[in-house]
Scaffold this motif. Sequence first.
Motif, PDB file in Angstrom:
ATOM      1  N   CYS A   1       1.597  16.072  20.285  1.00 46.45           N
ATOM      2  CA  CYS A   1       1.856  14.626  19.770  1.00 46.45           C
ATOM      3  C   CYS A   1       0.851  13.798  18.622  1.00 46.45           C
ATOM      4  CB  CYS A   1       2.754  14.217  20.653  1.00 46.45           C
ATOM      5  SG  CYS A   1       3.464  12.663  19.307  1.00 46.45           S
TER       6      CYS A   1
ATOM      7  N   VAL B   1      -1.184  13.600  23.540  1.00 49.61           N
ATOM      8  CA  VAL B   1      -1.236  12.770  22.349  1.00 49.61           C
ATOM      9  C   VAL B   1      -2.533  12.300  22.071  1.00 49.61           C
ATOM     10  CG1 VAL B   1      -0.211  10.831  21.948  1.00 49.61           C
ATOM     11  CG2 VAL B   1       1.017  12.204  23.696  1.00 49.61           C
TER      12      VAL B   1
ATOM     13  N   VAL C   1       1.822  17.372  27.748  1.00 50.04           N
ATOM     14  CA  VAL C   1       1.973  16.865  26.070  1.00 50.04           C
ATOM     15  C   VAL C   1       0.433  16.277  26.080  1.00 50.04           C
ATOM     16  CG1 VAL C   1       2.932  15.377  25.202  1.00 50.04           C
ATOM     17  CG2 VAL C   1       4.047  16.812  26.887  1.00 50.04           C
TER      18      VAL C   1
ATOM     19  N   VAL D   1       3.938  20.775  11.703  1.00 44.39           N
ATOM     20  CA  VAL D   1       4.279  19.371  12.390  1.00 44.39           C
ATOM     21  C   VAL D   1       5.849  20.329  12.816  1.00 44.39           C
ATOM     22  CG1 VAL D   1       5.275  16.907  12.690  1.00 44.39           C
ATOM     23  CG2 VAL D   1       2.610  17.884  11.711  1.00 44.39           C
TER      24      VAL D   1
ATOM     25  N   LEU E   1       4.326  17.261  17.373  1.00 42.22           N
ATOM     26  CA  LEU E   1       5.510  15.493  17.099  1.00 42.22           C
ATOM     27  C   LEU E   1       4.428  14.745  16.058  1.00 42.22           C
ATOM     28  CD1 LEU E   1       6.221  16.774  19.605  1.00 42.22           C
ATOM     29  CD2 LEU E   1       7.903  15.140  19.293  1.00 42.22           C
ATOM     30  N   CYS E   2       5.507  14.255  15.153  1.00 42.75           N
ATOM     31  CA  CYS E   2       3.774  13.373  14.675  1.00 42.75           C
ATOM     32  C   CYS E   2       5.140  12.186  14.274  1.00 42.75           C
ATOM     33  CB  CYS E   2       3.843  13.556  13.245  1.00 42.75           C
ATOM     34  SG  CYS E   2       2.991  12.848  12.240  1.00 42.75           S
ATOM     35  N   GLU E   3       4.198  11.382  14.286  1.00 38.49           N
ATOM     36  CA  GLU E   3       5.103   9.538  13.615  1.00 38.49           C
ATOM     37  C   GLU E   3       5.464   9.677  12.238  1.00 38.49           C
ATOM     38  OE1 GLU E   3       4.689   4.568  14.442  1.00 38.49           O
ATOM     39  OE2 GLU E   3       3.055   6.505  15.694  1.00 38.49           O
TER      40      GLU E   3
ATOM     41  N   ILE F   1      10.082   9.521  19.106  1.00 41.88           N
ATOM     42  CA  ILE F   1       9.125  10.210  20.282  1.00 41.88           C
ATOM     43  C   ILE F   1       9.774  10.967  21.471  1.00 41.88           C
ATOM     44  CG2 ILE F   1       6.865  11.279  20.634  1.00 41.88           C
ATOM     45  CD1 ILE F   1       6.671   9.656  17.897  1.00 41.88           C
TER      46      ILE F   1
ATOM     47  N   ILE G   1      10.706  14.623  23.931  1.00 40.86           N
ATOM     48  CA  ILE G   1       9.821  14.701  23.800  1.00 40.86           C
ATOM     49  C   ILE G   1      10.328  15.350  25.304  1.00 40.86           C
ATOM     50  CG2 ILE G   1       7.499  14.206  25.253  1.00 40.86           C
ATOM     51  CD1 ILE G   1       5.932  12.778  23.159  1.00 40.86           C
TER      52      ILE G   1
END
Length: 199
Positions: free
Chosen positions: A131, A16, A14, A177, A155-157, A186, A190
Amino acid sequence: MTADETAADHFAVVAVASSAGGIHALSTLLEQLGAGLSVPLLVVQHLDPRHSTVIAGVLSRRTDLTVKLAEDDERARPGVVYVAPPDHHLLVNADGVLSLSRSSMVHFVRPSADLLFESVAGAYGARAIACVLTGTGRDGAMGVDAVKSCGGTVLCEDPDTAEFSGMPEAAVATGAVDFVLPLEEIATVIRGLVEIKRQ
């Protein structure tokens, strides 16, 4: 066996990225991830290169995962959070070995989310999760496109709820995304992705 051939087995990493507002966002994410993550977590947080950083210590207080500044030529281990040191790009190769670089800034930043994500895409292909969290600017947008192009998951905020919407908006605008989520959701996604792939 290539990364793509093992894609059905499990996610393997992962990555970020965050910038402005990122310490709070990363603290929230790591706290909610809990202990025993079965993959390494690589982090780019834009930091002031003129000062030494205490980010690893700050984040360690919010999580049961081990948090450390990444070191050149170390192998990424499951359950460990590796944070790019100030003024160094963080990259990873197909063997999971990390490298640090002082090469040119990308979008005026070093470390660069784009370079981390692109290296993760090249090394892990469909086994990569990327992310993007809160931040100003566009860093990460090219990188999420690379991850998605190699079959990975992005993934995205949610830009509407992020403290700073620039990086999330740029990522979403790529069309790459898979999940746009409030920060508080999130970690669950994950965890779900990583654990479902391993069942």
